[in-house]
Scaffold this motif. Structure first.
Motif, PDB file in Angstrom:
ATOM      1  N   LYS A  23       0.833  -1.214   0.000  1.00 52.13           N
ATOM      2  CA  LYS A  23       0.000   0.000   0.000  1.00 52.13           C
ATOM      3  C   LYS A  23       0.864   1.259   0.000  1.00 52.13           C
ATOM      4  CE  LYS A  23      -3.802  -2.359   2.333  1.00 52.13           C
ATOM      5  NZ  LYS A  23      -4.734  -2.395   3.500  1.00 52.13           N
ATOM      6  N   MET A  24       1.826   1.262  -0.898  1.00 53.71           N
ATOM      7  CA  MET A  24       2.761   2.378  -1.029  1.00 53.71           C
ATOM      8  C   MET A  24       2.089   3.582  -1.658  1.00 53.71           C
ATOM      9  SD  MET A  24       6.327   2.379  -3.216  1.00 53.71           S
ATOM     10  CE  MET A  24       7.276   3.897  -3.473  1.00 53.71           C
ATOM     11  N   SER A  25       2.283   4.748  -1.067  1.00 52.18           N
ATOM     12  CA  SER A  25       1.802   5.993  -1.653  1.00 52.18           C
ATOM     13  C   SER A  25       2.768   6.439  -2.738  1.00 52.18           C
ATOM     14  CB  SER A  25       1.694   7.082  -0.573  1.00 52.18           C
ATOM     15  OG  SER A  25       0.825   6.690   0.464  1.00 52.18           O
ATOM     16  N   ASP A  26       2.345   7.380  -3.562  1.00 48.58           N
ATOM     17  CA  ASP A  26       3.243   7.922  -4.575  1.00 48.58           C
ATOM     18  C   ASP A  26       4.463   8.534  -3.898  1.00 48.58           C
ATOM     19  OD1 ASP A  26       1.374   7.176  -6.415  1.00 48.58           O
ATOM     20  OD2 ASP A  26       0.724   9.206  -6.941  1.00 48.58           O
ATOM     21  N   GLY A  27       5.641   8.269  -4.445  1.00 52.23           N
ATOM     22  CA  GLY A  27       6.861   8.812  -3.856  1.00 52.23           C
ATOM     23  C   GLY A  27       7.981   7.799  -3.891  1.00 52.23           C
ATOM     24  N   VAL A  28       8.771   7.745  -2.810  1.00 53.03           N
ATOM     25  CA  VAL A  28       9.988   6.928  -2.775  1.00 53.03           C
ATOM     26  C   VAL A  28      10.058   6.140  -1.476  1.00 53.03           C
ATOM     27  CG1 VAL A  28      12.512   6.960  -2.816  1.00 53.03           C
ATOM     28  CG2 VAL A  28      11.236   8.627  -4.160  1.00 53.03           C
ATOM     29  N   ILE A  29      10.507   4.888  -1.575  1.00 51.62           N
ATOM     30  CA  ILE A  29      10.865   4.092  -0.408  1.00 51.62           C
ATOM     31  C   ILE A  29      12.363   3.819  -0.499  1.00 51.62           C
ATOM     32  CG2 ILE A  29      10.719   1.801   0.656  1.00 51.62           C
ATOM     33  CD1 ILE A  29       7.785   1.761   0.080  1.00 51.62           C
ATOM     34  N   PHE A  30      13.087   4.095   0.574  1.00 49.32           N
ATOM     35  CA  PHE A  30      14.528   3.878   0.591  1.00 49.32           C
ATOM     36  C   PHE A  30      14.849   2.454   1.061  1.00 49.32           C
ATOM     37  CE2 PHE A  30      14.005   8.465   0.925  1.00 49.32           C
ATOM     38  CZ  PHE A  30      14.916   8.916  -0.026  1.00 49.32           C
ATOM     39  N   ASP A  31      15.951   1.929   0.574  1.00 47.75           N
ATOM     40  CA  ASP A  31      16.467   0.607   0.952  1.00 47.75           C
ATOM     41  C   ASP A  31      15.469  -0.533   0.701  1.00 47.75           C
ATOM     42  OD1 ASP A  31      18.827   1.851   1.888  1.00 47.75           O
ATOM     43  OD2 ASP A  31      17.868   2.255   3.819  1.00 47.75           O
ATOM     44  N   HIS A  69      10.630   3.683  -6.608  1.00 42.11           N
ATOM     45  CA  HIS A  69       9.847   4.856  -6.981  1.00 42.11           C
ATOM     46  C   HIS A  69       8.460   4.436  -7.481  1.00 42.11           C
ATOM     47  CE1 HIS A  69      13.449   7.756  -7.762  1.00 42.11           C
ATOM     48  NE2 HIS A  69      13.765   6.842  -6.860  1.00 42.11           N
ATOM     49  N   LYS A  70       7.451   5.159  -7.025  1.00 44.25           N
ATOM     50  CA  LYS A  70       6.100   4.983  -7.547  1.00 44.25           C
ATOM     51  C   LYS A  70       5.566   6.345  -7.986  1.00 44.25           C
ATOM     52  CE  LYS A  70       1.363   3.766  -6.340  1.00 44.25           C
ATOM     53  NZ  LYS A  70       0.419   3.422  -5.239  1.00 44.25           N
ATOM     54  N   ASN A  71       5.322   6.472  -9.280  1.00 42.87           N
ATOM     55  CA  ASN A  71       4.752   7.701  -9.854  1.00 42.87           C
ATOM     56  C   ASN A  71       5.528   8.950  -9.439  1.00 42.87           C
ATOM     57  OD1 ASN A  71       2.698   6.209 -11.076  1.00 42.87           O
ATOM     58  ND2 ASN A  71       1.377   6.384  -9.293  1.00 42.87           N
ATOM     59  N   ARG A  72       6.835   8.803  -9.265  1.00 41.64           N
ATOM     60  CA  ARG A  72       7.656   9.954  -8.887  1.00 41.64           C
ATOM     61  C   ARG A  72       8.287  10.551 -10.138  1.00 41.64           C
ATOM     62  NH1 ARG A  72      13.194  11.016  -7.091  1.00 41.64           N
ATOM     63  NH2 ARG A  72      13.160  12.813  -5.684  1.00 41.64           N
ATOM     64  N   GLU A 193       0.589   3.127 -13.723  1.00 41.85           N
ATOM     65  CA  GLU A 193       1.524   3.583 -12.707  1.00 41.85           C
ATOM     66  C   GLU A 193       2.948   3.482 -13.214  1.00 41.85           C
ATOM     67  OE1 GLU A 193       0.607   1.256  -9.256  1.00 41.85           O
ATOM     68  OE2 GLU A 193      -0.849   2.738  -8.550  1.00 41.85           O
ATOM     69  N   ARG A 194       3.801   4.373 -12.718  1.00 44.50           N
ATOM     70  CA  ARG A 194       5.209   4.381 -13.100  1.00 44.50           C
ATOM     71  C   ARG A 194       6.013   3.798 -11.942  1.00 44.50           C
ATOM     72  NH1 ARG A 194       9.797   7.567 -12.561  1.00 44.50           N
ATOM     73  NH2 ARG A 194      11.085   7.771 -14.431  1.00 44.50           N
ATOM     74  N   ILE A 195       6.560   2.603 -12.128  1.00 48.34           N
ATOM     75  CA  ILE A 195       7.301   1.911 -11.085  1.00 48.34           C
ATOM     76  C   ILE A 195       8.743   1.721 -11.557  1.00 48.34           C
ATOM     77  CG2 ILE A 195       7.443  -0.126  -9.615  1.00 48.34           C
ATOM     78  CD1 ILE A 195       4.874   1.498  -9.237  1.00 48.34           C
ATOM     79  N   ALA A 196       9.692   2.068 -10.708  1.00 51.65           N
ATOM     80  CA  ALA A 196      11.108   1.877 -11.034  1.00 51.65           C
ATOM     81  C   ALA A 196      11.888   1.630  -9.745  1.00 51.65           C
ATOM     82  CB  ALA A 196      11.664   3.098 -11.761  1.00 51.65           C
ATOM     83  N   ILE A 197      13.002   0.902  -9.877  1.00 47.90           N
ATOM     84  CA  ILE A 197      13.849   0.630  -8.723  1.00 47.90           C
ATOM     85  C   ILE A 197      15.300   0.917  -9.118  1.00 47.90           C
ATOM     86  CG2 ILE A 197      14.211  -1.834  -9.228  1.00 47.90           C
ATOM     87  CD1 ILE A 197      13.795  -2.284  -6.153  1.00 47.90           C
ATOM     88  N   PHE A 198      16.058   1.507  -8.182  1.00 50.75           N
ATOM     89  CA  PHE A 198      17.426   1.940  -8.476  1.00 50.75           C
ATOM     90  C   PHE A 198      18.387   1.410  -7.410  1.00 50.75           C
ATOM     91  CE2 PHE A 198      14.584   5.012 -10.364  1.00 50.75           C
ATOM     92  CZ  PHE A 198      15.128   5.237 -11.616  1.00 50.75           C
TER      93      PHE A 198
END
Length: 219
Positions: A23-31, A69-72, A193-198
């Motif tokens: 249930k991640m909101s739009d934005g960024v989760i670290f690690d 990242h979700k929709n960031r 949705e725009r999903i990416a991981i770095f």
């Protein structure tokens, strides 16, 4: 550099479904690789490791720093501006220093869902130090929504949008100017949705210079 089809369909689903699952909101989760170990399978792949060996050498480090990242959508930047601002320019400390960023996307880049880069910009001075010191630009960044501020941001519309497919990986020097692509007017996939991981990777050898820990190749 683009690695085509790094992820298979099941791995693409894993990446895209995780934000919904938690249930991640739009934005960024670290690690995310620490918080969600199941994501490790996305990067522990022979084709990726072989490519990293070619770029960084056989001794390299998986950096702990990573983001989901979700929709960031952001403005043009480098991944090194904060280092240089704090007086820690690792590339000048050791000319053989090399660090790269890996980005994996859960959707096609069509209509603004991927990455934009300025090719060759890693060989130029970082222009975004000036913004950190410019009172007017700092004020605009603070008060304007990003959809408006992006038209004031330095060199924000330089470069090209990379064409990638879901499951592709992009590897680029951390000094490269880059940002998320912007949605096109009348886009047909605005609901997607725009999903990416770095994640970052760096050459391995440790040495000390001017009281700074340097990670660099053997001489």
């Amino acid at each position: 550099m683009i690695i085509k089809n790094l992820l298979d369909d099941n791995e693409i689903d894993l990446l895209n479904n995780l934000p919904k699952k938690i249930k991640m909101s739009d934005g960024v989760i670290f690690d995310p690789f620490v918080k969600f170990p199941e994501l490790t399978k996305l990067i522990m792949k022979p084709e990726l490791i072989n490519t990293l060996n070619e770029i960084l050498g056989k001794d390299f480090i998986f950096l702990p720093d990573s983001t989901l990242h979700k929709n960031r959508r952001n403005v043009m930047h480098t991944d090194t501006t904060s280092w240089i601002q704090s007086g820690m320019d690792l590339f000048k400390e050791n000319l053989s220093f090399k660090m790269i960023t890996l980005g994996i996307y859960g959707q096609d880049s069509m209509n603004g869902q991927g990455l934009r880069i300025v090719d060759g910009s890693h060989n130029e001075n970082d222009p975004y130090l000036a913004i950190r010191k410019n009172i007017l630009m700092k004020f605009l960044r603070k008060v304007l929504p990003e959809r408006i501020y992006k038209y004031f941001h330095l060199k924000n519309f330089k470069g090209v949008d990379l064409k990638t497919d879901a499951g592709d990986a992009i590897i680029f020097d951390v000094r490269v100017w880059h940002r998320s692509q912007y949605k096109k007017i009348f886009s047909k996939n605005v609901e997607k949705e725009r999903i990416a991981i770095f994640r970052g990777f760096v050459r391995i050898i440790l040495s000390f210079q001017k009281n700074i820990l340097i990670i660099a190749p053997k001489k």
